[in-house]
Design a protein around this motif. Structure first.
Motif, PDB file in Angstrom:
ATOM      1  N   THR A   1      -2.430  -4.009  -9.779  1.00 43.93           N
ATOM      2  CA  THR A   1      -1.401  -2.963  -9.695  1.00 43.93           C
ATOM      3  C   THR A   1      -1.523  -2.085 -10.935  1.00 43.93           C
ATOM      4  O   THR A   1      -1.979  -2.548 -11.986  1.00 43.93           O
ATOM      5  CB  THR A   1       0.007  -3.575  -9.612  1.00 43.93           C
ATOM      6  OG1 THR A   1       0.327  -4.191 -10.867  1.00 43.93           O
ATOM      7  CG2 THR A   1       0.096  -4.619  -8.509  1.00 43.93           C
TER       8      THR A   1
ATOM      9  N   ARG B   1       0.832  -1.208   0.000  1.00 37.92           N
ATOM     10  CA  ARG B   1       0.000   0.000   0.000  1.00 37.92           C
ATOM     11  C   ARG B   1       0.863   1.252   0.000  1.00 37.92           C
ATOM     12  O   ARG B   1       0.646   2.174  -0.799  1.00 37.92           O
ATOM     13  CB  ARG B   1      -0.935  -0.015   1.219  1.00 37.92           C
ATOM     14  CG  ARG B   1      -1.781   1.244   1.381  1.00 37.92           C
ATOM     15  CD  ARG B   1      -2.763   1.101   2.532  1.00 37.92           C
ATOM     16  NE  ARG B   1      -2.107   0.774   3.784  1.00 37.92           N
ATOM     17  CZ  ARG B   1      -1.503   1.662   4.581  1.00 37.92           C
ATOM     18  NH1 ARG B   1      -1.454   2.947   4.232  1.00 37.92           N
ATOM     19  NH2 ARG B   1      -0.949   1.282   5.720  1.00 37.92           N
TER      20      ARG B   1
ATOM     21  N   VAL C   1      -3.607  -9.797  -7.511  1.00 37.50           N
ATOM     22  CA  VAL C   1      -3.370  -8.407  -7.141  1.00 37.50           C
ATOM     23  C   VAL C   1      -3.624  -7.508  -8.337  1.00 37.50           C
ATOM     24  O   VAL C   1      -3.342  -7.875  -9.482  1.00 37.50           O
ATOM     25  CB  VAL C   1      -1.913  -8.246  -6.627  1.00 37.50           C
ATOM     26  CG1 VAL C   1      -0.890  -8.681  -7.671  1.00 37.50           C
ATOM     27  CG2 VAL C   1      -1.642  -6.828  -6.159  1.00 37.50           C
TER      28      VAL C   1
ATOM     29  N   ILE D   1       0.033  -1.549  -5.134  1.00 37.57           N
ATOM     30  CA  ILE D   1      -1.351  -1.908  -5.439  1.00 37.57           C
ATOM     31  C   ILE D   1      -2.121  -0.660  -5.840  1.00 37.57           C
ATOM     32  O   ILE D   1      -1.792   0.458  -5.438  1.00 37.57           O
ATOM     33  CB  ILE D   1      -2.053  -2.608  -4.258  1.00 37.57           C
ATOM     34  CG1 ILE D   1      -2.024  -1.738  -2.991  1.00 37.57           C
ATOM     35  CG2 ILE D   1      -1.431  -3.957  -3.997  1.00 37.57           C
ATOM     36  CD1 ILE D   1      -2.852  -2.306  -1.852  1.00 37.57           C
TER      37      ILE D   1
ATOM     38  N   LEU E   1      -6.526  -7.345  -3.547  1.00 36.51           N
ATOM     39  CA  LEU E   1      -5.329  -8.082  -3.141  1.00 36.51           C
ATOM     40  C   LEU E   1      -5.721  -9.185  -2.179  1.00 36.51           C
ATOM     41  O   LEU E   1      -6.397  -8.945  -1.185  1.00 36.51           O
ATOM     42  CB  LEU E   1      -4.345  -7.125  -2.442  1.00 36.51           C
ATOM     43  CG  LEU E   1      -3.140  -7.735  -1.736  1.00 36.51           C
ATOM     44  CD1 LEU E   1      -2.221  -8.456  -2.713  1.00 36.51           C
ATOM     45  CD2 LEU E   1      -2.370  -6.652  -0.972  1.00 36.51           C
TER      46      LEU E   1
END
Length: 246
Positions: free
Chosen positions: A110, A30, A108, A35, A41
């Protein structure tokens, strides 16, 4: 953390240890903005010697303590041993069941891996830290969702055992590790960093292939090849002594 039904004290202790690492991982991902803001996540970790996984969901955004994982435990058949719902990580049980060496996995979102996912583009591994410990040259892209994601992952590992993840078309990425949670987080950070640098490089004409000697240097640093071997710039390895036939 209270003891849950069917779990040994040793397993409870391992869960507590991994939960602390997951908390640190969530904070790291974080705070470094690895992310995306929505905070998609979750992580799953194998429990050593058992057919079970721990799942850690990132609650994010509206949580009073966004880095505190929502922890759950399930076996490979989906039976729950914890009071929380395992969430999306349960879909990877087949991977853990099929490959005993896989220790951790994460789905995740990103920003820059997400850009590749929007473009339905494979991620070329042109950032040297992403090649230092593996021969894989790219992340494949998962487009056809009529095939379960875990089956696409299994196919990808069958084609290239060292591949560390996949790009999920129109979503994010799924990344795994044969070592554990900390190595998994390192993989996520480096893959996202590589994707970012490659996107930035587009303004300067695009990322270029590795220069002379780069693969040999990196693979020797990562101990993938012995010090007396040589590596051609196309990735062909030349050993100093012939490998005896088995």
């Amino acid at each position: 953390m209270s003891e849950q039904s069917g779990l040994s004290p040793e397993t409870i202790a391992f869960i507590a240890e991994q939960e602390q690492d997951a908390r640190r991982a969530f904070r790291l991902l974080r705070e470094t903005r690895t992310i995306s803001a929505s905070g998609t996540l979750f992580i799953a970790v194998r429990i050593p010697g058992e057919d079970k996984i721990i799942t850690f969901n990132y609650l994010g955004l509206w949580a009073d303590d966004p880095d505190q994982p929502q922890t759950a435990v399930i076996d490979f058949e989906g039976k729950s041993y914890w009071h929380n719902n395992p969430g999306g990580a349960a879909r990877y049980a087949k991977l853990f069941r099929t490959h005993a060496g896989v220790q951790a996995i994460s789905h995740v979102h990103t920003p820059h891996l997400g850009a590749y996912s929007q473009a339905h583009a494979k991620l070329p591994l042109l950032y040297v830290p992403n090649r230092r410990f593996r021969f894989s040259s790219e992340l494949p892209v998962y487009i056809n969702r009529r095939q379960p994601e875990v089956d696409f992952i299994l196919d990808s590992i069958e084609a290239d055992r060292e591949v560390p993840g996949i790009v999920e078309a129109n979503g994010g990425a799924t990344v795994w590790s044969w070592k554990g949670l900390r190595d998994l987080v390192n993989n996520i950070v480096l893959l996202e960093e590589g994707a970012q640098f490659q996107i930035l490089a587009a303004a300067l004409g695009g990322s270029q292939p590795f220069g002379p000697g780069v693969l040999e240097q990196q693979w020797k640093m990562g101990k993938l090849v012995p010090p007396d071997a040589s590596v051609s710039d196309d990735g062909t390895i030349h050993y100093a002594t012939a490998v005896a036939a088995e």
